[in-house]
Design a protein around this motif. Structure first.
Motif, short mmCIF file in Angstrom:
data_model
loop_
_atom_site.label_atom_id
_atom_site.label_comp_id
_atom_site.label_asym_id
_atom_site.label_seq_id
_atom_site.Cartn_x
_atom_site.Cartn_y
_atom_site.Cartn_z
N THR A 285 0.84 -1.19 0.00
CA THR A 285 0.00 0.00 0.00
C THR A 285 0.88 1.25 0.00
OG1 THR A 285 -1.67 -1.17 1.28
CG2 THR A 285 -1.81 1.21 1.33
N LEU A 286 0.49 2.26 -0.76
CA LEU A 286 1.14 3.56 -0.71
C LEU A 286 0.12 4.56 -0.16
CD1 LEU A 286 2.91 3.43 -4.21
CD2 LEU A 286 4.03 3.29 -1.96
N VAL A 287 0.49 5.21 0.94
CA VAL A 287 -0.42 6.19 1.56
C VAL A 287 -0.03 7.57 1.02
CG1 VAL A 287 -1.30 7.14 3.73
CG2 VAL A 287 -0.47 4.76 3.63
N VAL A 288 -1.01 8.30 0.45
CA VAL A 288 -0.67 9.56 -0.21
C VAL A 288 -1.27 10.76 0.52
CG1 VAL A 288 -0.50 8.38 -2.42
CG2 VAL A 288 -2.64 9.53 -1.82
N ASP A 289 -0.67 11.94 0.32
CA ASP A 289 -1.20 13.15 0.97
C ASP A 289 -2.38 13.69 0.16
OD1 ASP A 289 -0.21 14.61 -1.17
OD2 ASP A 289 1.57 15.33 -0.10
N ALA A 290 -3.01 14.76 0.67
CA ALA A 290 -4.25 15.25 0.06
C ALA A 290 -4.04 15.70 -1.39
CB ALA A 290 -4.81 16.40 0.90
N ILE A 323 -3.36 2.29 -3.65
CA ILE A 323 -3.04 3.68 -3.34
C ILE A 323 -4.20 4.18 -2.48
CG2 ILE A 323 -2.70 5.99 -4.32
CD1 ILE A 323 -1.66 4.51 -6.86
N VAL A 324 -3.88 4.60 -1.25
CA VAL A 324 -4.94 5.01 -0.31
C VAL A 324 -4.65 6.42 0.19
CG1 VAL A 324 -5.24 2.61 0.47
CG2 VAL A 324 -3.84 4.16 1.83
N ASP A 325 -5.73 7.13 0.63
CA ASP A 325 -5.50 8.46 1.19
C ASP A 325 -5.16 8.32 2.68
OD1 ASP A 325 -7.86 8.08 2.52
OD2 ASP A 325 -9.04 9.44 1.28
N GLU A 326 -4.96 9.47 3.35
CA GLU A 326 -4.52 9.41 4.74
C GLU A 326 -5.52 8.74 5.66
OE1 GLU A 326 -2.09 12.75 6.52
OE2 GLU A 326 -2.93 13.69 4.71
N ALA A 327 -6.81 8.78 5.26
CA ALA A 327 -7.85 8.16 6.09
C ALA A 327 -7.97 6.67 5.78
CB ALA A 327 -9.18 8.86 5.84
N GLY A 328 -7.17 6.19 4.81
CA GLY A 328 -7.21 4.75 4.48
C GLY A 328 -8.20 4.41 3.36
N ASN A 329 -8.85 5.43 2.77
CA ASN A 329 -9.78 5.15 1.67
C ASN A 329 -9.00 4.71 0.43
OD1 ASN A 329 -12.12 6.12 3.09
ND2 ASN A 329 -11.26 8.18 2.79
N ARG A 330 -9.47 3.62 -0.19
CA ARG A 330 -8.80 3.11 -1.39
C ARG A 330 -9.15 3.97 -2.60
NH1 ARG A 330 -9.54 -3.39 -0.43
NH2 ARG A 330 -7.81 -3.54 1.04
N LEU A 331 -8.12 4.51 -3.24
CA LEU A 331 -8.35 5.40 -4.39
C LEU A 331 -8.10 4.68 -5.70
CD1 LEU A 331 -6.21 8.42 -3.09
CD2 LEU A 331 -8.67 8.09 -2.83
N ALA A 332 -7.07 3.85 -5.74
CA ALA A 332 -6.66 3.26 -7.01
C ALA A 332 -5.80 2.03 -6.74
CB ALA A 332 -5.85 4.28 -7.80
N ARG A 333 -5.63 1.24 -7.79
CA ARG A 333 -4.63 0.18 -7.76
C ARG A 333 -3.61 0.53 -8.83
NH1 ARG A 333 -7.38 -5.65 -7.60
NH2 ARG A 333 -9.25 -5.20 -6.43
N LEU A 372 -2.04 2.58 -13.66
CA LEU A 372 -2.85 2.96 -12.51
C LEU A 372 -4.34 2.97 -12.91
CD1 LEU A 372 -1.73 5.94 -10.33
CD2 LEU A 372 -4.10 5.71 -10.94
N VAL A 373 -5.17 2.32 -12.11
CA VAL A 373 -6.62 2.38 -12.39
C VAL A 373 -7.36 2.79 -11.13
CG1 VAL A 373 -6.75 0.68 -14.28
CG2 VAL A 373 -6.91 -0.10 -11.92
N LEU A 374 -8.35 3.65 -11.30
CA LEU A 374 -9.16 4.09 -10.16
C LEU A 374 -10.09 2.97 -9.74
CD1 LEU A 374 -10.10 7.70 -11.34
CD2 LEU A 374 -8.26 6.99 -9.80
N VAL A 375 -10.43 2.93 -8.45
CA VAL A 375 -11.37 1.87 -8.04
C VAL A 375 -12.70 2.49 -7.62
CG1 VAL A 375 -9.65 0.20 -7.38
CG2 VAL A 375 -10.40 1.86 -5.68
#
Ligand code: ADP
Ligand code: VHF
Length: 375
Positions: A285-290, A323-333, A372-375
């Motif tokens: 997992t990569l945690v990304v900033d806003a 790829i997840v945001d700081e809150a852990g929401n899954r954004l993409a693979r 990269l694909v959005l989920v």
């Protein structure tokens, strides 16, 4: 292509067809290979080929063909024994296919793929090139998962999703899923009141309306769950799909009203992205900033190290990651560009800093937008 008749006509007119047959349709109730069923299937596939069609057969059955000759009473459950059984059975299965297709003057070629071959660009291109050359030569490629080598974390297990990826790889005009049930039902057919569905205009909409379960037999693996995933992968790649009983293979290929047909819902996309979206099993997992989260959500940006806060898990370059945001929401693979141990020192740095500190080979995005694909 909106009506059921149009979709069936497109399947009948397909120049290149991928036919997937499941273990449950090639075996006797005891689990052993059933040569009568193989004979009937080969007859249907050969007639498409003899009429000028290009056909790829994705066939399960290696384990079914191998456990009897090895002296096992039933399919082994231990992974290493399953892999050894598949290794013995695959040769026996191909020997049957060679003999049966030869009756029609047709040659077959074997292609054993792992999930990795469908993602790593070099392996993918090589598989695609071989498949195209076989089809140009008039050969019927017979594909199975490379069970003897597939590692347990990154294997398909069922051949349904593999067949949808193969359909994409050969730019098929139709995908035919042959199984032991005559169609998709509103619930597993053993349940009272379940109804047969003959046309699915939008597979995304049906997912909430039907109850699907895993395999109904001792030999099949994915059941209807992976078949619907395969139908969905085909639909979003612009490929019409029919699901039918293997004994109706001929009519299904000719566009007759058997089984369930799924209309395509989008234009063709890349098979690698399809795999990433539907089948990839992320290893880290990569945690990304806003800021990076917004860029990723926008759909067209690569993920730069500058916007990544943390890396989790153990992965190699080329492996799928979340790829997840700081809150852990899954954004993409996405597919990682670097091994996980290389990433921590790169985090938060701009491309210019990475180039200066570590050299040109570290100045690339952690996940390139093509991977990269959005989920
Ligand atoms: N809603 C459903 N409609 C039809 N079949 C279903 C449904 N849900 C579960 N199944 C089961 O899926 C089975 C087919 O999957 P599987 O045994 O894995 O076959 P294969 O070996 O062909 O891949 C059917 O025999 C049936 O019992
Ligand atoms: N690759 C395995 C088949 C796995 C399997 O049973 O798949 P499926 O028939 O799609 O449920 C084999 O050849 O035995």
């Amino acid at each position: 292509m909106k009506t059921q008749e149009e979709v069936r006509r497109a399947i009948a007119a397909a120049e290149t067809v991928v036919v997937k047959v499941g273990s449950s349709s090639l075996t006797q109730p005891s689990g052993h290979l059933d040569t009568k069923k193989l004979e009937a299937l080969v007859g249907a596939v050969a007639s498409v080929r003899l009429q000028g069609g290009r056909v790829v057969l994705v066939s399960s059955g290696a384990i079914a063909a191998g456990f009897g000759p090895l002296g096992f009473e039933s399919r082994p459950t231990d992974v290493a024994l399953q892999q050894a059984t598949a290794s013995v059975g695959q040769g026996l299965l191909m020997a049957h296919y060679e003999t049966l297709f030869a009756r029609y003057g047709l040659r077959v070629g074997q292609l054993l793929l792992t999930a990795e071959d469908t993602i790593r660009p070099q392996q993918y291109r090589s598989a695609r090139r071989t498949m195209a050359a076989l089809l140009d030569l008039g050969v019927v490629p017979i594909v199975n998962e490379n069970d003897a080598l597939a590692s347990s974390e990154i294997r398909f297990g069922d051949n349904d999703r593999l067949s949808a990826l193969v359909a994409n790889m050969v730019c098929a005009d139709a995908l035919v899923l042959l199984t032991d049930v005559d169609a998709l039902y509103t619930a597993p057919p053993s349940e009272p009141g379940s109804k047969r569905i003959s046309f699915v205009p939008d597979v995304n909409e049906i997912l909430d309306q039907v109850q699907v379960r895993g395999s109904g037999s001792k030999v099949g693996t994915g059941g209807m769950v992976t078949k619907l995933e395969a139908a969905r992968m085909a639909a979003v790649s612009g490929i019409p799909c029919v699901l039918s009983a293997a004994k109706n293979a001929g009519p299904a290929l000719m566009g007759d009203p058997v089984g369930t047909v799924f209309a395509p819902i989008r234009k063709r996309g890349s098979a690698r992205r399809l795999w990433l979206k539907f089948a990839a099993n992320p290893r880290g997992t990569l945690v990304v900033d806003a800021g990076a989260a917004n860029a990723v959500r926008g759909g067209r940006a690569s993920l730069l190290a500058a916007g990544v806060l943390e890396t989790q898990g153990d992965y190699s370059a080329g492996d799928p990651v979340w790829i997840v945001d700081e809150a852990g929401n899954r954004l993409a693979r996405g597919l990682a560009s670097y091994d996980s141990e290389e990433v921590p020192r790169m985090l938060g740095r701009t491309s210019a800093q990475l180039r200066r500190f570590f050299g040109e080979e570290y100045a690339h995005p952690l996940v390139h937008r093509d991977n990269l694909v959005l989920v």
